[in-house]
Design an enzyme around this catalytic site. Structure first.
Site, PDB file in Angstrom:
ATOM      1  CG  HIS A 150      -5.378  -2.137  -0.587  1.00  0.00           C
ATOM      2  ND1 HIS A 150      -4.333  -2.006  -1.480  1.00  0.00           N
ATOM      3  CD2 HIS A 150      -5.091  -1.304   0.460  1.00  0.00           C
ATOM      4  CE1 HIS A 150      -3.464  -1.119  -1.005  1.00  0.00           C
ATOM      5  NE2 HIS A 150      -3.898  -0.693   0.161  1.00  0.00           N
ATOM      6  CB  SER A 195      -0.949  -0.049   1.202  1.00  0.00           C
ATOM      7  OG  SER A 195      -1.911   0.974   1.136  1.00  0.00           O
ATOM      8  CG  ASP A 243      -3.141  -3.712  -4.138  1.00  0.00           C
ATOM      9  OD1 ASP A 243      -3.071  -3.627  -5.376  1.00  0.00           O
ATOM     10  OD2 ASP A 243      -4.233  -3.748  -3.533  1.00  0.00           O
TER      11      ASP A 243
END
Length: 317
Positions: free
Chosen positions: A243, A140, A167
């Protein structure tokens, strides 16, 4: 509530627990290990370490957590990676943070620079870190931070040989990047002297409900990061997973409970976590240890994976 599901059989060992028995250790900025009578340099940040417990010399992976998450939320993932013969270091970069990730980049550099000075004091006896085989990964916003560190936005004394974005996210939308911006929107513009892997989630760009934005919006997500990578690079997108689906099955506390509510998720976390762990292991073996057999088998579809893949791309030198 944590999701549960039955394990999915796979035909390659990287998606299963490896032969090494991992142990999970903590190193504190104000603490000293009990196994050392020598002067010790403590880490600049609280550090979660997953390491093989048996004797040997092992490559390292520095793993950077996602936005407002705890490093402990990745304990199952980093132990999976460690069981295949890697020392995984997951610093807690912050507990509260605003939109600017500049301090996180500096903190990640500080941990990197500490490794040669103090890491060996916090490892089990007879476990030796191979600092010449060092990988860098982040999830992230931690993925953005990892790319920024690899792009030398903060200097390090050690050289990274492999970069992994899990991600990765560079803001709220195209034109709404958080500082310092990493994406340039120029194809293959990343000037990185190392191999790169980007792993994306198919549901990351989907809103969970009308009240919340997607957790990995189009325009600043995995697709955009991979477009800017130069060879050698590889790219995997897991179709029906979200996610945060690589986190532990149980993430406690207010932040832990929020991980089940804020993002569009898959049915359960176990398959995505095993997939992410497996491709990280395969990539690290290929570019840190010179064994690309697992990575090539995954690329060519010769093994089954724990998740259905939406996209697979390779840029080979």
């Amino acid at each position: 509530m944590a999701s549960t599901c039955s394990p999915t059989a796979t035909a390659t060992s990287v998606f299963e627990t490896g032969k090494h028995i991992p142990v999970l250790l903590r190193a504190e900025p104000d603490g000293c290990p009990t196994n050392s009578s020598l002067p010790v340099v403590p880490p600049p940040l609280q550090l979660l370490i997953a390491t093989p417990s048996d004797a040997g010399e092992f490559p390292l992976l520095l793993f950077l957590h996602g936005y407002l998450l705890y490093n402990s939320f990745y304990s199952q993932l980093i132990q999976h990676i460690s069981s295949h013969g890697f020392i995984v270091l997951a610093p807690q970069l912050y507990t509260v943070a605003g939109p600017d990730s500049s301090e996180e980049i500096k903190s990640a550099a500080a941990i990197t620079n500490w490794l040669s000075k103090g890491l060996h004091h916090f490892l089990p006896p007879h476990v030796r870190p191979n600092l010449s085989k060092l990988g860098l990964a982040g999830h992230s916003r931690g993925g953005k931070t990892a790319f920024a560190l690899a792009m030398r936005k903060s200097s390090t004394s050690l050289k990274f040989s492999a970069l992994i974005g899990i991600d990765p996210v560079d803001g709220m939308d195209k034109g709404k990047q958080t500082p310092p911006p990493v994406l340039t929107y120029v194809p293959q513009s990343f000037d990185l002297d190392m191999a790169v892997m980007v792993v994306g989630s198919g549901l990351g760009e989907v809103k969970r409900n009308p009240l919340f934005p997607p957790c990995a919006p189009k325009g600043v997500n995995h697709e955009d990061f991979f477009k800017e990578c130069q060879e050698p690079a590889c790219y995997f997108v897991a179709k029906d997973y979200g996610h945060l689906d690589m986190l532990d099955d149980q993430t406690n506390g207010i932040r832990g409970k929020a991980t089940y509510c804020l993002c569009k998720n898959g049915k359960c976390r176990e398959p995505m976590r095993r997939f992410v762990g497996g491709v990280v292991i395969a990539f690290m073996k290929a570019y840190l240890e010179g064994d690309n057999s697992s990575l090539v088998s995954i690329k060519d579809g010769h093994v089954s994976t724990p998740v259905e893949l939406q996209n697979v791309e390779f840029l080979l030198a």
